[in-house]
Design an enzyme around this catalytic site. Structure first.
Site, PDB file in Angstrom:
ATOM      1  N   CYS A 268      -8.836  14.250  95.552  1.00 50.29           N
ATOM      2  CA  CYS A 268      -8.069  15.489  95.584  1.00 50.29           C
ATOM      3  C   CYS A 268      -7.372  16.144  94.528  1.00 50.29           C
ATOM      4  CB  CYS A 268      -6.852  14.350  95.028  1.00 50.29           C
ATOM      5  SG  CYS A 268      -6.791  12.890  96.250  1.00 50.29           S
ATOM      6  N   PHE A 269      -8.180  15.838  93.354  1.00 48.91           N
ATOM      7  CA  PHE A 269      -8.594  16.964  92.210  1.00 48.91           C
ATOM      8  C   PHE A 269      -8.728  18.576  93.074  1.00 48.91           C
ATOM      9  CE2 PHE A 269      -7.215  14.447  88.355  1.00 48.91           C
ATOM     10  CZ  PHE A 269      -5.990  14.225  88.705  1.00 48.91           C
TER      11      PHE A 269
END
Ligand code: UGA
Length: 430
Positions: A268-269
């Site tokens: 995600c990040f």
């Protein structure tokens, strides 16, 4: 309520199982027949604490998985939870979500009941309005645009604690363009709202889309900032964790996401920051702070290896890599800091011996030729250095196991091992 969810990946399956647990009747649609069969026999298709118990309880019954989009017609709300991967330049690939939106539209063809399509996937501002809604309505045929409503409901669940996070959210964000969608979403989450009392934020579609990016960009940048401070602190022999403890007492900073070390990974990040950076550049804005957050994160593994180099020459030697998952509690290795660490060891001519309680099988797909140990103890045997890459609890209790090392050099990237006599111990930022 009768709810359909398109996508049985990490977000879709968690959402499906948790909404079933809130009392809803769920139809979960995925193109992967194996995944569908697994859910229907009560086996979660992903490794996530507490999820298996929910899928075992509801799978094949209150949570029915299928490959058949037509089943959407039995429901009034459809959540879209399909992947939105990155293109090579970091920008967002919306082809999967647009295809899924088209399939929803085709399934609703000829139906004239109102249907709410809720976007759970992470998409850039404007995507729901300008791409997903038209993809649905152009496929519905006789259904007019007013009968298809859209909303954006981003998720903030963390891998490894997704079910617990779902059941105790800080906030629910409802991006909407009319009152009807708010009522629907409030009804979906009613048991949770009364039980956990989260902040419920009603906002526009584009604002809700942006909030998800801003949330992840903020957290990743916070970790990069504490890593930068930690790197400077280390130069002065200052313990960045003691500094972070004090910082966290300031309510404007908060104690969370102040663990310095090897940096952030996961799906995600990295993906969301890359998409936000690419989107900013497209608008001719130079996102220099986000660029710096990425650069700091990319540098941490090499700084970590340089600490090892200062103590031991590793060419031709065994080096234990403890932890392969991008964080504890998951078998996910996507963008794990273990990957640049292993690459750095290989480029030094070392022989990495990897161990992880959950992620070894996945890492074997990326590095089939390195050695994998069945336990931390086995990985440490004969190694000239131990590199702590993931903060699994079981590494904190290692003790006599270090005695089997050829040289007791421990380089800790996550502040897991307690320094002690007999170990040549280095913390990355302490
Ligand atoms: C992250 C967000 O925290 C979720 O809110 C969001 O829903 C999710 O992305 C997503 O977009 O799907 P996740 O990637 O599961 O969740 O993991 P985090 O717990 O946020 O950790 C991310 C990375 O940061 C890990 O590699 C972790 O080791 C690292 N980290 C985290 C630190 O290095 N220091 C910290 O203090 C905290």
């Amino acid at each position: 309520m009768n709810i359909s969810i398109v996508g049985s990946g990490y977000v879709g399956t968690t959402l499906a199982a948790c909404l079933a647990d809130l009392g809803h009747q769920i139809i979960n649609i995925d193109i992967d027949e194996e995944v569908v069969a697994s859910i229907n026999r009560g086996d979660a298709p992903i490794h996530e604490p507490s999820l298996n118990a929910l899928v075992a309880e509801y799978g094949g019954d209150q949570l029915e998985a299928t490959t058949d989009y037509e089943r959407i017609r039995e429901t009034t709300i459809t959540f879209l939870a399909v992947p939105t991967p990155s293109l090579p330049d970091g920008s967002l690939d919306t082809s999967v979500i647009e295809d899924a939106a088209g399939s929803i539209g085709r399934a609703l063809h000829g139906q004239d009941n109102r249907h709410l399509v809720v976007v759970k996937s992470t998409v850039l501002p404007g995507t729901t309005q300008n791409r997903i809604l038209p993809a649905v309505t152009s496929a519905t045929g006789t259904t007019t645009e007013s009968e298809i409503d859209v909303a954006v409901n981003p998720e903030f669940l963390r891998e490894g604690s997704a079910v617990a996070d779902f059941l105790a959210p800080d906030k629910l964000v409802f991006g909407i363009q009319g009152e009807a969608a708010v009522k629907d979403l409030e009804a979906v989450y009613a048991p949770l709202i009364s039980r956990a009392d989260p902040a419920v934020i009603e906002t526009g579609l584009a604002e809700a889309e942006f909030i998800k990016y801003a949330n992840n960009a903020f957290l990743a940048s916070k970790v990069s900032l504490i890593n930068e401070l930690g790197n400077i602190a280390k130069e002065y022999d200052v313990d960045a964790y003691e500094v972070a403890d004090a910082l966290g007492k300031d309510h404007r900073i908060s104690p969370h996401f102040l663990r310095s070390g090897l940096g952030w990974g996961g799906n995600c990040f990295p993906k969301d920051i890359a998409a936000l950076i690419a989107a900013a550049r497209k608008q001719a804005y130079d996102p220099s702070l986000l660029d710096a957050a990425v650069a700091i994160n990319d540098r941490q593994p090499e700084r970590f290896l340089e600490l090892m180099d200062a103590h031991v020459e590793v060419a031709g030697e065994r080096v234990a890599v403890l932890g392969l998952a991008f964080k504890p509690g998951t078998d996910d290795i996507r963008n794990s800091r273990a990957i640049p660490v292993i690459d750095g060891l290989l480029s030094r001519g070392a022989e990495p011996v990897a161990y992880d309680p959950a992620a070894s099988e996945k890492m074997k797909e990326t590095y089939p030729d390195i050695e994998y140990a069945a336990s931390a103890e086995q990985a440490l045997e004969g190694a000239v250095a131990a590199l702590i890459v993931t903060d699994w609890d079981e590494f904190a209790v290692l003790n006599r196991e270090f005695e089997a090392m050829a040289k007791p050099v421990v380089i800790d990237g996550r502040r897991v091992v307690e320094p002690r006599d007999g170990l040549i111990y280095e913390g990355l930022t302490w």
